[in-house]
Design a protein around this motif. Structure first.
Motif, short mmCIF file in Angstrom:
data_model
loop_
_atom_site.label_atom_id
_atom_site.label_comp_id
_atom_site.label_asym_id
_atom_site.label_seq_id
_atom_site.Cartn_x
_atom_site.Cartn_y
_atom_site.Cartn_z
N LEU A 151 1.13 -1.16 -0.06
CA LEU A 151 0.04 0.11 0.08
C LEU A 151 0.83 1.36 -0.12
O LEU A 151 0.39 2.29 -0.76
N ARG A 152 2.05 1.07 0.76
CA ARG A 152 2.81 2.42 0.73
C ARG A 152 3.45 2.76 -0.76
O ARG A 152 3.50 4.01 -0.94
N VAL A 153 3.87 1.95 -1.35
CA VAL A 153 4.38 1.85 -2.75
C VAL A 153 3.34 2.32 -3.62
O VAL A 153 3.21 2.98 -4.60
N ALA A 154 2.23 1.63 -3.41
CA ALA A 154 0.79 1.97 -4.27
C ALA A 154 0.34 3.42 -4.19
O ALA A 154 -0.10 4.19 -5.49
N TYR A 155 0.28 3.84 -3.09
CA TYR A 155 -0.10 5.36 -3.00
C TYR A 155 1.01 6.11 -2.32
O TYR A 155 0.90 6.38 -1.06
N PRO A 156 1.98 6.54 -2.89
CA PRO A 156 2.99 7.53 -2.39
C PRO A 156 2.75 8.74 -1.77
O PRO A 156 3.38 9.24 -1.07
N GLU A 157 1.52 9.60 -2.42
CA GLU A 157 1.01 10.76 -1.92
C GLU A 157 0.10 10.51 -0.69
O GLU A 157 -0.41 11.87 -0.12
N GLU A 179 -5.07 8.60 5.43
CA GLU A 179 -5.62 7.90 4.04
C GLU A 179 -5.04 6.45 3.86
O GLU A 179 -5.89 5.81 3.42
N LEU A 180 -3.83 6.40 3.94
CA LEU A 180 -3.29 5.36 3.88
C LEU A 180 -3.73 3.91 4.93
O LEU A 180 -4.09 3.04 4.46
N ALA A 181 -4.14 4.59 6.07
CA ALA A 181 -4.59 3.55 7.19
C ALA A 181 -6.02 3.20 6.82
O ALA A 181 -6.27 2.02 7.05
N ALA A 182 -6.74 4.02 6.16
CA ALA A 182 -7.99 3.72 5.87
C ALA A 182 -8.23 2.75 4.56
O ALA A 182 -9.23 2.17 4.32
N LYS A 183 -6.93 2.33 3.91
CA LYS A 183 -7.18 1.53 2.77
C LYS A 183 -7.05 0.04 3.10
O LYS A 183 -7.05 -0.62 2.22
N PHE A 184 -6.40 -0.26 4.43
CA PHE A 184 -6.27 -1.50 4.93
C PHE A 184 -7.72 -2.38 4.76
O PHE A 184 -8.90 -1.48 5.04
N SER A 185 -7.99 -3.68 4.85
CA SER A 185 -9.01 -4.48 4.96
C SER A 185 -8.88 -5.40 5.92
O SER A 185 -8.35 -6.34 5.82
N PRO A 186 -9.39 -5.24 7.07
CA PRO A 186 -10.06 -3.77 7.65
C PRO A 186 -9.06 -2.43 7.88
O PRO A 186 -7.84 -3.10 8.02
N PRO A 187 -9.60 -1.24 8.10
CA PRO A 187 -8.85 -0.25 8.33
C PRO A 187 -7.99 -0.22 9.53
O PRO A 187 -8.70 -1.08 10.52
N ILE A 188 -6.81 0.23 9.64
CA ILE A 188 -6.30 0.06 10.82
C ILE A 188 -6.13 1.65 11.37
O ILE A 188 -6.33 2.63 10.62
N SER A 189 -5.52 1.92 12.73
CA SER A 189 -5.33 3.37 13.20
C SER A 189 -4.12 3.93 12.67
O SER A 189 -3.15 2.95 12.47
N LYS A 190 -3.96 5.13 12.77
CA LYS A 190 -2.75 5.68 12.47
C LYS A 190 -1.55 5.50 13.24
O LYS A 190 -0.55 5.05 12.86
N PRO A 191 -1.90 5.17 14.64
CA PRO A 191 -0.62 4.58 15.51
C PRO A 191 -0.21 3.35 14.98
O PRO A 191 0.90 3.30 14.93
#
Length: 298
Positions: free
Chosen positions: A257-263, A268-280
Motif C-alpha cells: 500500500l505504501r508503494v501503491a499510494y505514495p502521496e 488516508e493510507l490507514a483507511a485503505k487497509f481491509s479492515p482499516p487500521i489506526s494511524k498509530p
C-alpha cells in the motif's frame, strides 16, 4: 478623494443639531482655524464642504453671513468686521482684545453632546485619518501646546484615550489603535468611516487567518510527502536487495500500500487497509519496515 476627505464629507452631511452643539462645533472649527484673533478670523480648507458648513454654523449661531472665497486652489472664509469678531469672541467666553490666549473654554462644552460636536469641528479643521488600506492612524495637528493638553484632557474625560507628541512647531494628538480610531470617529458622527475601517480590519484578519492555515497545510503536505519518499526509497532499496521475502508476511500489505499510494497521508493510507487500521498502528508498522530495510542495507 482621500479617505480623510471622504470622512470630512460624511461629517459635513451630519445635521447641525441643537444650538449648544452648533456653538461647540463652530468653536472647534474656529479655534483650530489658521487665524483666530481680534484682528480677524480666517478659515481655510481644501474641502468645500467644510467651508459651507462653517458658513451655515456662523449664520445659525451668530447670524453672521460669510461667503467662502477661492484662492490658490483652496477656499477661504474670512471675518474682519470688529462687530462680528466681538460677537464671536464674546460667544466663546473670551475678552475681546489683543491679549487673546489659545485656551479651551470648557464652559462652552457644558453638555455631554457638546464635547463630541467640538471634536467634530476640530477634526474638520485640523484632523486627518489614514484609509483602511493603510496603517491605522488618526491625528489632530495643534499649533499651541497648552490648547493641545486641554483638548487631550477633554478626550480623556469623554472616554477616548489618545497619545500626544511634539513635532516641529506643532503638537499632535493621535491614535494608532484601530478600535480607538473607530470609537473617535463614531463619537464625532463619522460612523460610515468607522465601519469602513472595521470591515477592512475584519477582512485583513480573515485573510491573515486563511494565509496561516494555507501555510500550515502546505507545510504538513510537504512533511507528509518527504516522509513518504523516504519510506518508499527504503522499501524499494530493500526489495531490490532481497525481494518481498525480506519483510514478514504481516508487513507485506503495508509495503504494497505504501508503494501503491505514495502521496497518501497516514490517515488516508490507514483507511485503505481491509479492515482499516489506526494511524498509530500504521506508524508503528512503517517504523518496523524502515528498520528492516536499514538492516538489509537499503
Amino acid at each position: 478623494m482621500t479617505f480623510s476627505a471622504e470622512t470630512k464629507a460624511e461629517l459635513c452631511r451630519a445635521p447641525l443639531g441643537r444650538p449648544c452643539c452648533c456653538l461647540a462645533e463652530l468653536y472647534g472649527i474656529l479655534l483650530f482655524a489658521p487665524a483666530f484673533s481680534d484682528r480677524g478670523i480666517r478659515v481655510s480648507s481644501a474641502h468645500t464642504g467644510v467651508l459651507r458648513r462653517t458658513a451655515l454654523l456662523l449664520a445659525r449661531v451668530f447670524q453672521i453671513e460669510a461667503e467662502p472665497q477661492t484662492a490658490g486652489g483652496r477656499q477661504t472664509l474670512s471675518i474682519d468686521s470688529p462687530d462680528h469678531l466681538r460677537r464671536i469672541f464674546t460667544g466663546f467666553g473670551y475678552d475681546f482684545g489683543p491679549s487673546i490666549t489659545w485656551h479651551l473654554n470648557r464652559n462652552v462644552l457644558e453638555n455631554d453632546c457638546c464635547a463630541a460636536a467640538f471634536l467634530r469641528g476640530a477634526f474638520l479643521m485640523a484632523g486627518s485619518v489614514a484609509g483602511p488600506d493603510k496603517k491605522s492612524h488618526l491625528e489632530l495637528k495643534i499649533s499651541h501646546s497648552p490648547l493641545s493638553r486641554e483638548v487631550m484632557s477633554l478626550m480623556l474625560d469623554s472616554g477616548i484615550s489618545p497619545r500626544s507628541t511634539e513635532r516641529a512647531a506643532c503638537s499632535l494628538i493621535y491614535f494608532k489603535e484601530t478600535a480607538r480610531i473607530e470609537d473617535f470617529l463614531t463619537m464625532i458622527g463619522a460612523s460610515g468611516a468607522a465601519i469602513a475601517i472595521m470591515e477592512a480590519k475584519v477582512e485583513k484578519d480573515l485573510r491573515n487567518h486563511v494565509n496561516r492555515q494555507v501555510n500550515c497545510e502546505t507545510a504538513n503536505l510537504l512533511k507528509t510527502s518527504a516522509a513518504s519518499q523516504r519510506q518508499i526509497a527504503a522499501i524499494e532499496a530493500a526489495l531490490a536487495y532481497g525481494g518481498i521475502e525480506v519483510f514478514p508476511e504481516n508487513l507485506r500489505e503495508t509495503v504494497d500500500l505504501r508503494v501503491a499510494y505514495p502521496e497518501a497521508s497516514l490517515a488516508e493510507l490507514a483507511a485503505k487497509f481491509s479492515p482499516p487500521i489506526s494511524k498509530p498502528g500504521l506508524d508503528h508498522r512503517l517504523k518496523r519496515i524502515l528498520r528492516i530495510a536499514a538492516q538489509q542495507g537499503g
